[in-house]
Design an enzyme around this catalytic site. Structure first.
Site, PDB file in Angstrom:
ATOM      1  N   VAL A  59       6.044   0.181  -7.118  1.00  0.00           N
ATOM      2  CA  VAL A  59       4.716   0.658  -7.475  1.00  0.00           C
ATOM      3  C   VAL A  59       4.857   1.943  -8.262  1.00  0.00           C
ATOM      4  CG1 VAL A  59       2.442   1.249  -6.619  1.00  0.00           C
ATOM      5  CG2 VAL A  59       3.876  -0.314  -5.318  1.00  0.00           C
ATOM      6  N   ASP A 117      -4.770 -10.919   6.777  1.00  0.00           N
ATOM      7  CA  ASP A 117      -3.693  -9.956   7.043  1.00  0.00           C
ATOM      8  C   ASP A 117      -4.273  -8.554   7.256  1.00  0.00           C
ATOM      9  OD1 ASP A 117      -1.075  -9.327   7.552  1.00  0.00           O
ATOM     10  OD2 ASP A 117      -0.537  -9.007   5.461  1.00  0.00           O
TER      11      ASP A 117
END
Length: 955
Positions: free
Chosen positions: A646, A756
């Site tokens: 990222v 999730d």
């Protein structure tokens, strides 16, 4: 005679050829020498340019060979001293090639940059050369499961960077070397965490000098040797120890009185020695799961009180240890207890298991004791064996008076919502019901913390952890299967492993070496319950013929090259010019097409479904995102996970974004990429993270999000972010997260199940408002599926709805369950599963509604416990317990959850409709070093199709 123009062209052509020969000449010579001594090398090992031609198993950096990984390819031969010519080599892995024999050359000590030397499960013999102590950068030394002889070289003590030392399962003799002022020894390895020396012929005493308080050691494995003398009391100084195996030696004398200083030990094996004196006092070793002190010569002693005080205990094995008296009922109420084996002792009286025994209890084996009565209750299913006790000595026909047949631990990975295929030849039907040639081997766990192999859930977590690491390394693995769990003769847990290829029936050599290396160099970290492991792979004979087709060899005949160059130089130049022009024109055309259709190159056959259907997300070019991140510079790297890395980026208009970049060229995660861009492009809510755009260009998969300033809720709860969350702020976060999930369930059209929900997927903005993130596993609920959808189980262990796991029927109430776990996390700051204990069980076993705060003060986060409103805490706990009801039909909807949290906020004096005004700086702990919010294990680590999405860390 060659004309001037032809000569000029010829020289240019030869220069092109020389530039193409990338590999350093010394490295090529060394590799060529190794190749000439080996049989079954990969068929593409031809030519003189291993780096440029990308020889299977060879990794280069620029023109230098830095890695050789050739696991499980049936390689045969010896490792010659030519290896010393590879002066830049960092990794050498020849594991699982039984045909690799002979001694380890002393020249290995000249490969100074070697950091991983891994030769697991080969046929090497002879002594380990002392020159190995010259490898100052070595971190992994795995020579286990060979035929090495002689003593352990004291020079290994010079390897101060060593993390992993595994010499087990050889024929090593002699004593354990320690330093003496003139020569080094193993006591110098203060940074090493793993001493694996089991299954050798080591003799002599365990030197007291081996242990000191500076050691970082966590695994001490000396089982099945010929060690004598007493256990040194200095072992009690190594408080980092987690696994101790000293069993099957000839150790004598008493166990040191300070042994219970080892409060981090989880598995303790002292069986089959000659230990004397009093039974050791293990009081205070509260993390102990597995204890085996059988077959020693301890003094006769009454049942020790610590039997009932070890709250983490799963397995208690104390055969032939001279214990006497009645077993306390409290022993069987230990919540995680699975096995009690106390054969051949003097236990007497009545056996009373009690009505509150552990629901995990499987077997109580008390053969050959003095028990004369057994209090058995209706519905009792635990296997009890009392053969050889007075209660059975008068012809008793009860089930507990017979030796039961060995239990069938025939667990095997079940199919994933499909019917197994009828496969022909040597192919096998995979868990996804595809016929393929799997890579096989045996996983062997040296000290598992459990003894109940009937519960398949534990093996599901292992399978999904395996898939997690394979996906994170972009290996072409479709599925894995484990089967036939059993305790072998070494008291290890062994499991058969099959790894199935993705996209075709066969693996190629690169994939096999990658899988083998992942398992040999301990990149794969099993769930904590399994403990230290090693893998023995089998040679893979099924490489595709089409993959193995021998490439044409480069001719080294200079005359041929010159003749060909002269004869076709002009034509070659014309073809080159024409080719370059055509390529440039085609590139321009493809670029134009991609600008109009960013998914022009999307391939539905890559297990990723149809072309994504988007609503409003911007398509960025690779060049745009490259510029926004300063060419993806390290200074802009702000996190990493199984999917990739990222980066922080600044778009042309100044907008700050977070760019999640997949491993380049990887097809892993493409379905999650498609799911996330499709979902996030069509949902808009202040409590749901916004997708700015995406990039599907130059073989890249990137997602561009709004930059969330304060990272994950998990980082703030744990203190990593340096932000303090008071009770008022935690209620607001719970409220915001609940509203985000409610939006997905009730207002998105069609509804979305996140699948999730966890603290790593709740992000906090600059004002600490909660935003639901990471939709890679989400599922759209179409009208035909309004009640439920049957689908493969996905999610994260600890948060996963047990009803969904058991039935594979996904409903909105599955998110509600996960949110309930998140609420307990906000209350306690604990992970859902810590030390094998689930947070729901901890709460249920501690709570007492007749007391203030339900008697949960000991579980509440100490950082805010003293400032919590009693009534609001009780309401919050009631709601969390409602959310985690066993049946989804008994759980609230998310709209009801939002309403109940608002009621709780009002009780706590908080207006739920007021906007959050303080910035995060109000909550920054000045004593904490602030960590960047997009750290490991944040939003940007896809869970994938496995239950544990944690990144791989050293054990």
């Amino acid at each position: 005679m060659i004309s001037g123009i032809h000569l000029t062209m010829l020289l240019a052509f030869i220069q092109v050829l020389s530039i193409a020969a990338l590999t350093n000449s010394n490295d090529y010579v060394a590799l060529k020498a190794l190749k000439d001594t080996w049989i079954n090398v990969p068929p593409n090992w031809v030519g003189s340019d291993p780096c440029g031609d990308v020889w299977d198993g060879i990794t280069c950096k620029n023109d230098r060979v830095v890695s050789i990984t050739l696991a499980s390819i049936n390689l045969t031969g010896q490792l010659s001293s030519d290896i010393s010519g590879l002066t830049e080599l960092q990794t050498l892995d020849l594991s699982y090639n039984k045909g690799m024999t002979g001694s380890l050359p002393s020249g290995i000590g000249n490969v100074k940059k070697l950091s991983s030397l891994i030769l697991v499960g080969c046929g090497f013999s002879g002594p380990i050369p002392p020159s190995i102590g010259s490898l100052q950068q070595l971190r992994y030394l795995s020579l286990n499961s060979n035929n090495f002889i002689g003593s352990i070289p004291p020079s290994i003590g010079n390897l101060l960077n060593l993390y992993w030392l595994d010499l087990a399962d050889n024929k090593l003799t002699g004593t354990i070397p320690v330093s003496d002022g003139t020569s080094p020894g193993l006591d110098m390895l203060v940074n090493t965490k793993h001493f694996h020396f089991g299954k050798n012929q080591l003799s002599g005493v365990i030197p007291p000098q081996l242990f000191n308080s500076n050691l970082a050691l966590i695994h001490l494995l000396f089982e099945n040797n010929q060690l004598t003398g007493s256990i040194p009391s200095t072992m009690g100084l190594v408080r980092t120890l987690e696994v101790v195996r000293l069993d099957r030696n000839s150790l004598s004398g008493p166990v040191p009185s300070n042994f219970n200083n080892l409060t981090s030990v989880q598995e303790l094996f002292l069986a089959n020695n000659k230990l004397t004196g009093s039974l050791p006092n293990l009081t205070g070793m509260n993390l102990l799961h597995y204890v085996d002190m059988s077959n020693n010569s301890f003094d006769a002693t009454d049942i020790p009180p610590w039997f009932s005080s070890l709250q983490s205990l799963t397995t208690l094995i104390m055969e032939n240890t001279k214990i006497q008296g009645s077993l306390p009922v409290s022993l069987f109420s230990l919540l995680q207890l699975q096995t009690v084996t106390l054969k051949n002792n003097q236990i007497n009286g009545t056996l009373n298991i009690g009505s509150n025994h552990s629901n995990q209890l499987q077997i109580i084996d008390l053969q050959n004791n003095l028990i004369d009565a057994f209090t058995q209750r209706a519905g009792f299913t635990v296997q009890v064996i009392l053969v050889g006790n007075p209660i059975c000595n008068e012809g008793g026909q009860e089930s507990y008076c017979t030796i039961p047949q060995p239990s069938n631990n025939s667990y095997s990975t079940p199919p994933q919502n499909c019917m197994p295929s009828n496969c022909s030849s040597e192919t096998v039907s995979s868990p996804t019901c595809k016929c393929a040639y799997p890579y096989t081997g045996t996983l062997i766990f040296r000290a598992p913390s459990f003894s109940n192999y009937r519960n398949g859930t534990i093996f599901v977590s292992l399978e999904n952890k395996l898939m997690s690491v394979f996906k994170s390394r972009s290996l072409p693995v479709d599925s894995v299967s484990v089967s036939n769990p059993n305790r072998n003769i070494d008291n290890y847990l062994s499991l058969d492993l099959q790894v199935f290829p993705s996209g075709q029936e066969f693996f190629n050599r690169t994939a096999i070496s990658g899988i083998g290396f992942t398992l040999s160099n301990q990149t794969f970290k099993p769930p904590p319950e399994f403990g230290p492991f090693f893998f023995i792979g089998r040679s893979y004979p099924y490489f595709q013929v089409s993959v193995e087709g021998s490439p044409s060899k480069k001719s080294s005949n200079t005359g041929v090259i010159i003749g060909a160059a002269v004869g076709g130089a002009v034509l070659l130049l014309l073809l080159i010019v024409a080719g370059v022009y055509a390529i440039r024109q085609r590139t321009r055309a493809e670029t134009a097409d991609r600008m109009n259709d960013p998914f022009a190159l999307w391939d539905p056959s890559k297990n990723s479904g149809a072309v994504p259907q988007l609503k409003g997300a911007k398509a960025f070019t690779f060049e745009e995102l490259k510029e926004s991140t300063n060419n993806f510079s390290e200074s802009n790297a702000i996190g990493s996970g199984g999917y990739g890395r990222v980066y922080r980026g600044t778009l042309a208009k100044g907008q700050l974004v977070a760019i999640k970049r997949a491993v380049q060229g990887s097809m892993q995660g493409r379905l999650e990429f498609k799911t996330e861009i499709e979902l996030l492009s069509r949902v808009h809510h202040k409590n749901v993270v916004s997708l700015v755009g995406f990039c599907f260009d130059h073989g890249e998969q990137m997602l561009v999000y709004e930059f969330i300033a304060n990272g994950t809720l998990r980082d703030s709860i744990s203190g990593k972010s340096g932000i303090r969350l008071d009770w008022m702020r935690r209620l607001r976060i719970a409220h915001g997260a609940a509203k985000g999930i409610q939006y997905l369930h009730d207002e998105a059209n069609p509804p979305i199940i996140h699948r999730d929900i966890k603290s790593n997927n709740i992000l906090l903005d600059e004002r600490l408002n909660a935003k639901v993130a990471d939709f890679g596993l989400s599922k759209i609920m179409h009208d035909s599926e309004r009640n439920h959808v049957t689908t493969q189980v996905k999610g994260t262990m600890g948060y996963l709805d047990p009803e969904y796991y058991m039935t594979q029927q996904l409903t909105e109430k599955s998110d509600v369950y996960s949110f309930g776990i998140l609420m307990f996390e906000l209350l306690t700051a604990r992970l859902p599963i810590e030390k094998n204990k689930h947070i729901v069980r901890q709460v249920m076993s501690s709570m007492d509604k007749s007391k203030s705060m339900y008697n949960l003060q000991g579980l509440l986060d100490p950082a805010v416990a003293s400032r919590m409103s009693t009534k609001s805490v009780e309401m919050f706990v009631d709601l969390a317990l409602w959310c985690v009801k066993e049946l989804g039909s008994n759980r609230p909807s998310m709209s009801e959850v939002v309403k109940e949290i608002e009621n709780t906020m009002e009780i706590a004096g908080i207006n739920p409709n007021a906007e959050s005004t303080p910035s995060s700086s109000t909550y920054v702990d000045a004593n904490k070093a602030s960590k960047h919010p997009y750290s490991d294990e944040s939003l940007f680590a896809y869970s994938g199709s496995y239950l544990d999405s944690s990144s791989v860390q050293p054990m």
